[in-house]
Design an enzyme around this catalytic site. Structure first.
Site, short mmCIF file in Angstrom:
data_model
loop_
_atom_site.label_atom_id
_atom_site.label_comp_id
_atom_site.label_asym_id
_atom_site.label_seq_id
_atom_site.Cartn_x
_atom_site.Cartn_y
_atom_site.Cartn_z
N MET A 174 0.87 -1.17 0.00
CA MET A 174 0.00 0.00 0.00
C MET A 174 0.91 1.23 0.00
SD MET A 174 -2.71 -1.07 2.96
CE MET A 174 -3.89 0.18 2.48
N ASP A 175 0.41 2.35 -0.48
CA ASP A 175 1.17 3.60 -0.38
C ASP A 175 2.38 3.65 -1.29
OD1 ASP A 175 -0.35 5.02 1.33
OD2 ASP A 175 0.82 4.56 3.12
N CYS A 176 2.54 2.71 -2.23
CA CYS A 176 3.75 2.74 -3.05
C CYS A 176 3.50 3.47 -4.36
CB CYS A 176 4.28 1.32 -3.29
SG CYS A 176 3.28 0.38 -4.43
N GLY A 177 2.31 4.05 -4.54
CA GLY A 177 2.08 4.86 -5.72
C GLY A 177 1.45 4.12 -6.89
N LYS A 178 0.84 2.96 -6.63
CA LYS A 178 0.26 2.17 -7.72
C LYS A 178 -0.83 2.93 -8.46
CE LYS A 178 -1.02 -1.22 -5.20
NZ LYS A 178 -0.44 -0.62 -3.99
N SER A 179 -1.78 3.50 -7.69
CA SER A 179 -2.91 4.16 -8.35
C SER A 179 -2.44 5.43 -9.06
CB SER A 179 -4.01 4.49 -7.33
OG SER A 179 -4.54 3.29 -6.81
N ASP A 189 -7.24 -1.68 -11.56
CA ASP A 189 -6.65 -1.23 -10.29
C ASP A 189 -7.25 -2.06 -9.16
OD1 ASP A 189 -4.83 0.43 -8.95
OD2 ASP A 189 -6.42 1.79 -8.30
N GLU A 190 -6.58 -2.06 -8.02
CA GLU A 190 -7.02 -2.88 -6.87
C GLU A 190 -7.20 -4.33 -7.31
OE1 GLU A 190 -6.82 -1.39 -4.10
OE2 GLU A 190 -7.36 0.72 -4.42
N ALA A 191 -6.27 -4.80 -8.15
CA ALA A 191 -6.40 -6.13 -8.76
C ALA A 191 -6.31 -7.26 -7.74
CB ALA A 191 -5.34 -6.32 -9.85
#
Ligand SMILES: [Zn+2]
Length: 216
Positions: free
Chosen positions: A11-16, A86-88
């Site tokens: 989480m928080d790693c900038g994926k979105s 996203d959120e895969a």
């Protein structure tokens, strides 16, 4: 050759943020994307990043066939030049297989973004299937940091700031939480193993009597 690419990380790693950047770059070139998401923090049918960007998306349901959804769109005269999921991690394995079929049978690139492991450091079934099927797995380079400053590689679930290791695999929460609410925090492996969150580390620093028990 079209590809199924899995962009993974904590989480928080900038994926979105990266998903939105890919969407922006391609739509600016006149390409049309199909964006799937599930349980985004901004609400149903949205893809958002913590930096405040947001775009509309298709909210995926449990039994939804993602391949059929793309085919339907095409057969109604729509265009799909690429797919973003996203959120895969919240997709079921069958839906990952459907995304692979979009790549192979429709010649469309699919970019999936997801957290690899849950709060118990076990693979999400959707992420496991992506690791099995993806042409490429990219571990995101925007590194999230543990409260201690080390690279955060693990997701912790917290209740009132205290890490918990029991409960359902999927409970939607966010990093900003009030007492007794479920939240999430990224930690280095050492502090995930010792269950030391920012809040419990702060409490331990204030009163040395309640230092968390070290398990190594
Ligand atoms: Zn740490």
């Amino acid at each position: 050759m079209p590809e199924l690419v899995f962009f993974s990380g904590t989480m928080d790693c900038g994926k979105s943020t990266l998903a939105l950047q890919i969407e922006h770059n391609r739509s600016a070139r006149g390409l049309a994307g199909m964006i799937f998401t599930r349980d985004d923090r901004a609400g149903r049918g949205k893809l958002s990043s913590r930096l405040g960007l947001v775009t509309d998306a298709v909210e995926v349901g449990d039994g939804q066939d993602l391949y059929a959804h793309v085919v339907d769109h095409l057969s109604q005269g729509g265009r799909v030049d690429y797919v973003i999921a996203d959120e895969a991690q919240f997709l079921v394995p069958e839906q990952i297989d459907q995304l692979a079929r979009v790549v192979d049978d429709l010649d469309v690139d699919v970019y999936a973004f997801g957290i690899t492991t849950d709060f118990r450091s076990k693979l999400f079934p959707g992420s496991q299937r992506l690791v099995e099927l993806a042409d490429r797995v990219e571990v995101l380079q925007v590194e999230a940091l543990c409260w201690c400053g080390a690279r955060a590689t693990h997701n912790a679930r917290t209740v009132g700031g205290v890490m918990v290791v029991e409960g359902a695999q999927v409970v939607v929460g966010d990093v900003a939480q009030s007492a007794d609410e479920i939240g999430y925090e990224v930690l280095c492996r050492r502090h995930h193993r010792r269950r030391t969150t920012a809040a419990t580390a702060r409490a331990a620093a204030l009163s040395p009597d309640v230092l968390p028990v070290s398990s190594g």
